[in-house]
Enzyme design. Structure first.
Site, PDB file in Angstrom:
ATOM      1  N   LYS A 202      20.414 -30.790  -4.819  1.00 46.08           N
ATOM      2  CA  LYS A 202      19.457 -31.044  -5.904  1.00 46.08           C
ATOM      3  C   LYS A 202      18.489 -32.110  -5.424  1.00 46.08           C
ATOM      4  CE  LYS A 202      19.490 -33.269 -10.491  1.00 46.08           C
ATOM      5  NZ  LYS A 202      20.186 -33.350 -11.775  1.00 46.08           N
TER       6      LYS A 202
HETATM    7  C1  5RP Z   1      20.014 -38.088 -11.159  1.00 48.25           C
HETATM    8  C2  5RP Z   1      20.830 -37.043 -11.819  1.00 48.25           C
HETATM    9  C3  5RP Z   1      20.966 -37.183 -13.270  1.00 48.25           C
HETATM   10  O1  5RP Z   1      21.797 -38.037 -13.784  1.00 48.25           O
HETATM   11  C4  5RP Z   1      20.358 -36.192 -14.121  1.00 48.25           C
HETATM   12  O2  5RP Z   1      20.941 -34.962 -13.851  1.00 48.25           O
HETATM   13  C5  5RP Z   1      18.872 -36.237 -14.044  1.00 48.25           C
HETATM   14  O3  5RP Z   1      18.220 -35.240 -14.757  1.00 48.25           O
HETATM   15  P1  5RP Z   1      16.694 -35.385 -15.161  1.00 48.25           P
HETATM   16  O4  5RP Z   1      16.053 -36.274 -14.131  1.00 48.25           O
HETATM   17  O5  5RP Z   1      16.129 -34.001 -15.115  1.00 48.25           O
HETATM   18  O6  5RP Z   1      16.640 -35.976 -16.530  1.00 48.25           O
HETATM   19  O7  5RP Z   1      21.326 -36.144 -11.207  1.00 48.25           O
HETATM   20  O8  5RP Z   1      19.684 -37.696  -9.893  1.00 48.25           O
END
Ligand code: 5RP
Length: 292
Positions: A202
């Site tokens: 991710k």
């Molecule tokens: C940070 C993460 C998170 O805690 C979360 O999943 C972030 O999601 P978003 O930025 O779309 O609100 O993985 O890296």
């Protein structure tokens, strides 16, 4: 020709990596259980996912939009391909009758009150992920961060544990507050995470050269959402990411902090799975917003 163009050419972003016999890049030589879990998280027809990220509470507590996950997030479950959450929320709030694939946050440590967030540890046994029938686990990796080596080793330990039981690991590129967020950094971070065994990565979208980030990462990349943007901008970012090789999104705030989360997740789904253009998806969002 400018140097940057030559560099871009070396990534052959327009030539897809071959994955004989399985729809996901770099996953064709994994075992059956691992592939089966990946095929529940990523839609086999499009090769992409709309994962809804609601794990923020693991270091931020009740973030805006996640004060009551039972009320704000459960109604969105039918519209996502998978939910990214903590085991605490899974056990306490998400009905066990749900058929939705669950990807569980497996790292933690410092809270938002600390300056240095890279001081994380593995925060869940793989045994518990098995017990919870998880489709995957996610862990932060702080490339260039103060605790880089530990966070890399956290991930490799989790990958080893995941390989024993067939649970894929999503490595998340966690960027320090002062670091430059550009394609060069994300190429480095994504590639290290993939080389060290994560089954998917991710990472954040960058305007310049995102296709070189996805092309040089041998496993699927899902786009992280980041801070809340106006809906059209968020849809444009998601569109650009999938057109430039992302296998979908793992978005949180841009969905659950929207004025109309149900409409927004539907519009993101159309962008990801139907290649709907951003303006059209925004029209869809606006037309569905009345039914929020
Ligand atoms: C940070 C993460 C998170 O805690 C979360 O999943 C972030 O999601 P978003 O930025 O779309 O609100 O993985 O890296």
């Amino acid at each position: 020709m400018p140097e940057a163009d030559k560099e871009g050419e070396r990534y052959s972003a327009d030539v897809p990596q071959q994955s004989p016999g399985f729809f996901l890049k770099g996953s064709h030589q994994l075992d059956w259980g691992m592939k089966n879990r990946l095929a529940s998280t990523f839609n086999p027809e499009t090769g992409r996912t709309v994962m809804l990220a609601v794990d923020h509470g693991y270091f931020q507590g009740p973030t805006t939009g996640l004060e009551r996950i039972d009320l704000s997030i459960l109604p969105l479950l039918p519209s996502c391909d998978a939910l990214f959450c903590t085991r605490g929320i899974l056990r306490s709030v998400v009905p066990a009758s749900s058929q939705k694939p669950m990807v569980l946050r497996a790292s933690g440590g410092p809270s938002i009150l600390r300056e240095e967030l890279s001081d994380e540890q593995i925060a869940m046994d793989m045994d518990d992920a098995v017990r919870l029938n998880a489709s995957g686990v996610g862990i932060q990796v702080f490339i260039g961060g103060e605790h880089e080596t530990r966070s890399v080793h956290n991930m490799t330990k989790l990958v080893d544990a995941g390989l024993r039981v067939g649970i894929p690991v999503m490595g998340i590129t966690a960027v320090g507050k002062t670091m430059v967020r550009d394609a060069k950094y994300f190429r480095l971070a994504c590639r290290i995470i993939a080389e060290l065994g994560a089954q998917y990565v991710k990472t954040y979208y960058v305007e310049e050269g995102f296709e070189t980030v996805t092309a040089s990462c041998p496993v699927p990349v899902v786009m992280a959402g980041g801070k809340k943007l106006p809906e059209l901008e968020a849809l444009t970012m998601a569109y650009n990411a999938v057109q430039q090789g992302a296998a979908g999104v793992d978005m949180g705030r841009n969905i659950f902090q929207s004025d109309a989360p149900k409409a927004m997740i539907a519009a993101v789904g159309a962008v990801v799975h139907q290649n709907m253009k951003p303006n059209e998806a925004f029209d869809l969002y606006r037309s569905l917003r009345t039914n929020k």
